[in-house]
Design a protein around this motif. Structure first.
Motif, PDB file in Angstrom:
ATOM      1  N   UNK A 139       0.839  -1.202   0.000  1.00 33.60           N
ATOM      2  CA  UNK A 139       0.000   0.000   0.000  1.00 33.60           C
ATOM      3  C   UNK A 139       0.870   1.248   0.000  1.00 33.60           C
ATOM      4  N   UNK A 140       1.904   1.242   0.809  1.00 34.25           N
ATOM      5  CA  UNK A 140       2.836   2.372   0.854  1.00 34.25           C
ATOM      6  C   UNK A 140       3.488   2.609  -0.503  1.00 34.25           C
ATOM      7  N   UNK A 141       3.898   1.514  -1.150  1.00 35.77           N
ATOM      8  CA  UNK A 141       4.544   1.638  -2.459  1.00 35.77           C
ATOM      9  C   UNK A 141       3.588   2.273  -3.459  1.00 35.77           C
ATOM     10  N   UNK A 142       2.348   1.841  -3.459  1.00 39.41           N
ATOM     11  CA  UNK A 142       1.347   2.416  -4.364  1.00 39.41           C
ATOM     12  C   UNK A 142       1.182   3.911  -4.144  1.00 39.41           C
ATOM     13  N   UNK A 143       1.318   4.338  -2.904  1.00 37.76           N
ATOM     14  CA  UNK A 143       1.133   5.755  -2.575  1.00 37.76           C
ATOM     15  C   UNK A 143       2.424   6.554  -2.668  1.00 37.76           C
ATOM     16  N   UNK A 144       3.507   5.889  -3.045  1.00 37.58           N
ATOM     17  CA  UNK A 144       4.778   6.591  -3.162  1.00 37.58           C
ATOM     18  C   UNK A 144       5.456   6.832  -1.832  1.00 37.58           C
ATOM     19  N   UNK A 145       5.057   6.092  -0.806  1.00 37.23           N
ATOM     20  CA  UNK A 145       5.679   6.232   0.514  1.00 37.23           C
ATOM     21  C   UNK A 145       6.783   5.195   0.674  1.00 37.23           C
ATOM     22  N   UNK A 146       7.766   5.529   1.486  1.00 34.31           N
ATOM     23  CA  UNK A 146       8.887   4.637   1.736  1.00 34.31           C
ATOM     24  C   UNK A 146       8.462   3.463   2.617  1.00 34.31           C
ATOM     25  N   UNK A 147       9.081   2.313   2.352  1.00 31.34           N
ATOM     26  CA  UNK A 147       8.864   1.114   3.159  1.00 31.34           C
ATOM     27  C   UNK A 147      10.014   0.987   4.146  1.00 31.34           C
ATOM     28  N   UNK A 148       9.681   0.893   5.432  1.00 35.58           N
ATOM     29  CA  UNK A 148      10.691   0.760   6.479  1.00 35.58           C
ATOM     30  C   UNK A 148      10.447  -0.523   7.277  1.00 35.58           C
ATOM     31  N   UNK A 149      11.494  -1.087   7.908  1.00 34.44           N
ATOM     32  CA  UNK A 149      11.332  -2.319   8.688  1.00 34.44           C
ATOM     33  C   UNK A 149      10.322  -2.214   9.826  1.00 34.44           C
ATOM     34  N   UNK A 150      10.070  -0.969  10.325  1.00 33.92           N
ATOM     35  CA  UNK A 150       9.116  -0.844  11.432  1.00 33.92           C
ATOM     36  C   UNK A 150       7.689  -1.202  11.019  1.00 33.92           C
TER      37      UNK A 150
END
Length: 260
Positions: free
Chosen positions: A68-79
């Motif tokens: 979902x984050x990727x679709x929105x252009x947000x970074x993916x973090x381990x948290x």
């Protein structure tokens, strides 16, 4: 829910690759962090063999939220691994995890009807069986029978975690909707499963054969196959997300979850 065409299964695979390509390092890091946590949990006395299975639905939401984050252009973090621990979904996801465990135990136990309990011993015992016992058994058939027994459970669990987390469904309702959603999209899931079998088996086999011909050194083959296997596994995790959105749409709640 509209009935999906068979080629939707291949489309899900392609969408998984597309999601991975947008943040490959971030998704690989998330997966490695997950594997490290599973390794640590596995060391816990007594619970180490049970918790990894029970926590599968909890941690699965980390990868769904990451997509979902990727679709929105947000970074993916381990948290994002903490996503599934958000209340009140956490308790329901744990209950679902218990059902995962029960279904797996029943499926493996069922193999005893075919191989006399050899596969069960391999899976449940710390002691390795001798090769002669395995060779003279019907363990391969037992494993296939066990997989067939588990199919209805897999259908019931496939969408259950995101339905609990995003649609706020109870465990029973989520399992019910998941089973019939997968059943309705059966041809698409058949293509999806066959596609991943071909990609996961044929591609590594072709790559390893090519490298072996060029270098003739086993360590070079492993040096290439390990990253390839990691990449394919992460892409497969990414492809779970489009199987959900194709049936239930994109989640309304797209804010990364936090512990609360």
């Amino acid at each position: 829910m509209e009935k999906l065409p068979a080629n939707a299964g291949w489309l899900w695979v392609k969408q998984g690759f597309a999601l991975f390509r947008k943040q490959p390092a971030e998704m690989a890091t998330l997966f490695l962090a997950y594997m490290f946590l599973m390794l640590i949990i596995g060391i816990v006395p007594l619970l180490g063999q049970i918790l990894p299975m029970v926590l599968v639905p909890v941690f699965s939401m980390a990868f769904m939220q990451a997509c979902t984050n990727i679709e929105q252009g947000k970074k993916v973090y381990p948290n994002l691994l903490l996503t599934g621990f958000r209340k009140p979904a956490f308790a329901s996801l744990l209950k679902l995890g218990v059902l995962y465990l029960v279904a797996a135990v029943v499926a493996v136990a069922a193999s005893a009807l075919i191989d006399g309990g050899v596969f069960w011993q391999v899976m449940s015992s710390d002691k390795a069986l001798d090769r002669e016992t395995i060779r003279n058994s019907n363990m391969s058939l037992g494993m296939m029978f066990s997989a067939a027994v588990y199919i209805p459970a897999a259908m019931a669990f496939w969408y259950a975690a995101p339905l609990i987390f995003w649609q706020k469904m109870g465990v029973g309702k989520a399992v019910f909707y998941s089973f019939f959603a997968v059943k309705r999209a059966g041809s698409a899931f058949l293509v999806y499963g066959l596609s991943w079998m071909l990609i996961g088996v044929l591609l590594p086999a072709l790559v390893s054969s090519l490298i072996a011909m060029l270098f003739a050194k086993s360590f070079v083959v492993m040096l290439i196959l390990l990253p390839l296997s990691l990449m394919l596994t992460v892409v497969m995790y990414c492809s779970f997300y489009p199987t959900y959105t194709a049936v239930f749409g994109r989640p309304d709640s797209t804010t990364p979850a936090r512990l609360s």
